[in-house]
Design an enzyme around this catalytic site. Structure first.
Site, mmCIF file in Angstrom:
data_model
loop_
_atom_site.group_PDB
_atom_site.id
_atom_site.type_symbol
_atom_site.label_atom_id
_atom_site.label_comp_id
_atom_site.label_asym_id
_atom_site.label_seq_id
_atom_site.Cartn_x
_atom_site.Cartn_y
_atom_site.Cartn_z
ATOM 1 N N ASN A 179 0.826 -0.952 -0.020
ATOM 2 C CA ASN A 179 0.157 -0.130 0.048
ATOM 3 C C ASN A 179 1.050 1.232 0.564
ATOM 4 O OD1 ASN A 179 -1.804 1.824 1.617
ATOM 5 N ND2 ASN A 179 -2.885 0.847 0.140
ATOM 6 N N ARG A 193 -1.292 5.028 0.914
ATOM 7 C CA ARG A 193 -2.237 4.695 0.040
ATOM 8 C C ARG A 193 -3.672 5.040 0.596
ATOM 9 N NH1 ARG A 193 -5.971 3.519 -4.053
ATOM 10 N NH2 ARG A 193 -6.087 4.636 -5.447
ATOM 11 N N CYS A 194 -3.669 4.057 1.488
ATOM 12 C CA CYS A 194 -4.716 4.129 2.424
ATOM 13 C C CYS A 194 -5.226 5.649 3.445
ATOM 14 C CB CYS A 194 -5.338 2.973 3.269
ATOM 15 S SG CYS A 194 -5.338 1.753 2.646
ATOM 16 N N MET A 195 -4.356 5.992 3.882
ATOM 17 C CA MET A 195 -4.175 7.187 4.734
ATOM 18 C C MET A 195 -4.557 8.682 3.682
ATOM 19 S SD MET A 195 -2.046 6.335 7.683
ATOM 20 C CE MET A 195 -0.467 6.735 6.584
ATOM 21 N N GLY A 205 -1.910 1.834 5.119
ATOM 22 C CA GLY A 205 -1.079 2.196 4.868
ATOM 23 C C GLY A 205 -1.257 3.365 3.951
#
EC number: 3.5.3.6
Length: 411
Positions: A355, A400-402, A398
């Site tokens: 991620n 990208r998720c955040m 990770g």
């Protein structure tokens, strides 16, 4: 066409503006008995999580990225008293299961708060002890130990999922789990009422009233012509088709193909971006389980058929061949999480080794703990900027998720 406040035509174009959410008191309203219902495996230590997140934001700023915060934009979007009132009504309408008819008492609490305090309180949750109303319903006399009238939203620091920037438009998503469903209400009000966005005529490809589930972690913008979307536990085939149709019918949209990629329905494979991210023109991170499935995958390429005036769907079983075809690239490289090792790969996959957040071609932000994956990325010519995430990763997401890119330079 003049650029508006949203423009994302790739996963790798230089990132100029990003939407984050700083972890707040909602994390301190996580308790062991209710972790599953709030989609957490553990309880992050808020003070350290905030320090880690602040460092993440600072790294982005140092790379020339404008950082916007969801909580600040949301508060600025409800300056109008009527809009603020509608916002409160909408939040409470989606919380009826827990508020037990105590709307007026909760509104009285909200009336004492500034706009920023109100947004923060809605995000962090309302404990029963905060209002102590008189019992008016039989259920309130029962031995109900559930501590909240308004559930906390601890997943909000994963700003990727409730919305997704696609081209010059956005999807405002209907989340799969009830614990996250209210999250997209904030971007709805921001797009509609914030001065930066409200007059920009931003296309809403899907709105949160859509009957089908879709989440931003499954939505990847591979190029100005191609989207890749995961068919997962949290994103339905119906939502993908509806999105494809909406984009194809918009004359200002540039996208010609939507590649739907079916992935396993498990927490390890939560979204497409937990197993697969684009990091350069011809390079992708990849979980080894996806690599092993090559040749046996369910991949569907959706295009608009000008002759029949409807969508056409082709099927493929090879991800590498499909990506090379739709992107016009001769030899795409897949870089396996943990170098494909049965132990390292599984460990680093659990800690979001795939991620990555690409901030320009060949430059990514990753968690430092995934050192096997990071070393392999460097061997492949990728510049890796590491951040600490020992507490942030407890939410199973990770870099990208955040992050939710709002503006990237074209490539």
């Amino acid at each position: 066409m003049t650029d508006g406040p949203i423009k994302v035509n790739s996963e790798i174009g230089a990132l100029k503006t990003v939407l984050l959410k700083r972890p707040g008191k909602e994390l301190e309203n996580l308790v062991p008995d209710y972790l599953d219902g709030l989609l957490f495996d553990d309880i992050p230590y808020l003070e350290v999580a905030q320090k880690e997140h602040d460092h993440f934001a600072q790294v982005l700023r140092e790379e020339g990225v404008e950082v916007l915060y969801l909580e600040k934009l949301a508060a600025e979007s409800i300056e109008n008293p009527q809009v603020r009132s509608e916002f409160i009504d909408d939040v409470l309408a989606e919380s009826k299961k827990t508020i037990l008819g105590h709307e007026e008492e909760i509104k009285a609490l909200f009336a004492t708060l500034s706009n920023q305090e109100l947004v923060d309180k809605i995000m962090s949750g309302v404990r029963k002890e905060e209002i102590n109303p008189k019992c008016t319903h039989l259920v309130e006399y029962m031995d109900d130990k559930y501590p909240f009238y308004l559930d906390p939203m601890p997943n909000l620091y994963f700003t990727r999922d409730p919305q997704a920037s696609i081209g010059h438009g956005i999807t405002i998503n209907r989340m799969f789990w009830r614990a996250r469903r209210r999250e997209s209400i904030f971007i709805q009000y921001i797009v509609k009422h914030h001065p930066r966005f409200k007059d920009a005529n931003i296309p809403i490809w899907l709105d949160r009233d859509c009957p089908f589930n879709i989440e931003g972690g499954d939505e990847l913008v591979l190029s100005k012509d191609v989207l890749a979307i995961g068919v997962s536990e949290r994103t339905s085939a119906q939502a993908i088709e509806k999105l494809a149709r909406r984009i194809f019918e918009n004359p200002q949209a540039t996208f010609k193909k939507v590649v739907a990629i079916e992935i396993p329905t498990s927490r390890t494979f939560m979204h497409l971006d937990t197993v697969f991210t684009m990091i350069d023109y011809d390079k992708f991170t990849m979980h080894s389980a996806i690599l092993k499935a090559e040749g046996n995958m369910n991949i569907f390429i959706i295009e608009y058929d000008d002759v029949n005036k409807d969508i056409a769907i082709k099927q493929s079983s090879h991800l590498k061949d499909t990506l090379e075809d739709v992107l016009g690239i001769d030899d795409i490289q897949f870089i396996p999480t943990g170098n494909g090792d049965v132990i390292d790969g599984a460990r680093e996959q659990w800690n979001d080794g795939s991620n990555t957040l690409c901030i320009r071609p060949g430059v990514v932000v990753t968690y430092d703990r995934n050192y096997v994956s990071n070393d392999l990325l460097r061997q492949k010519g990728i510049k890796v900027i590491e951040i600490s995430g020992s507490e942030l990763v407890r939410g199973r997401g990770g870099p990208r998720c955040m992050s939710q890119p709002l503006f990237r330079e074209d490539i």
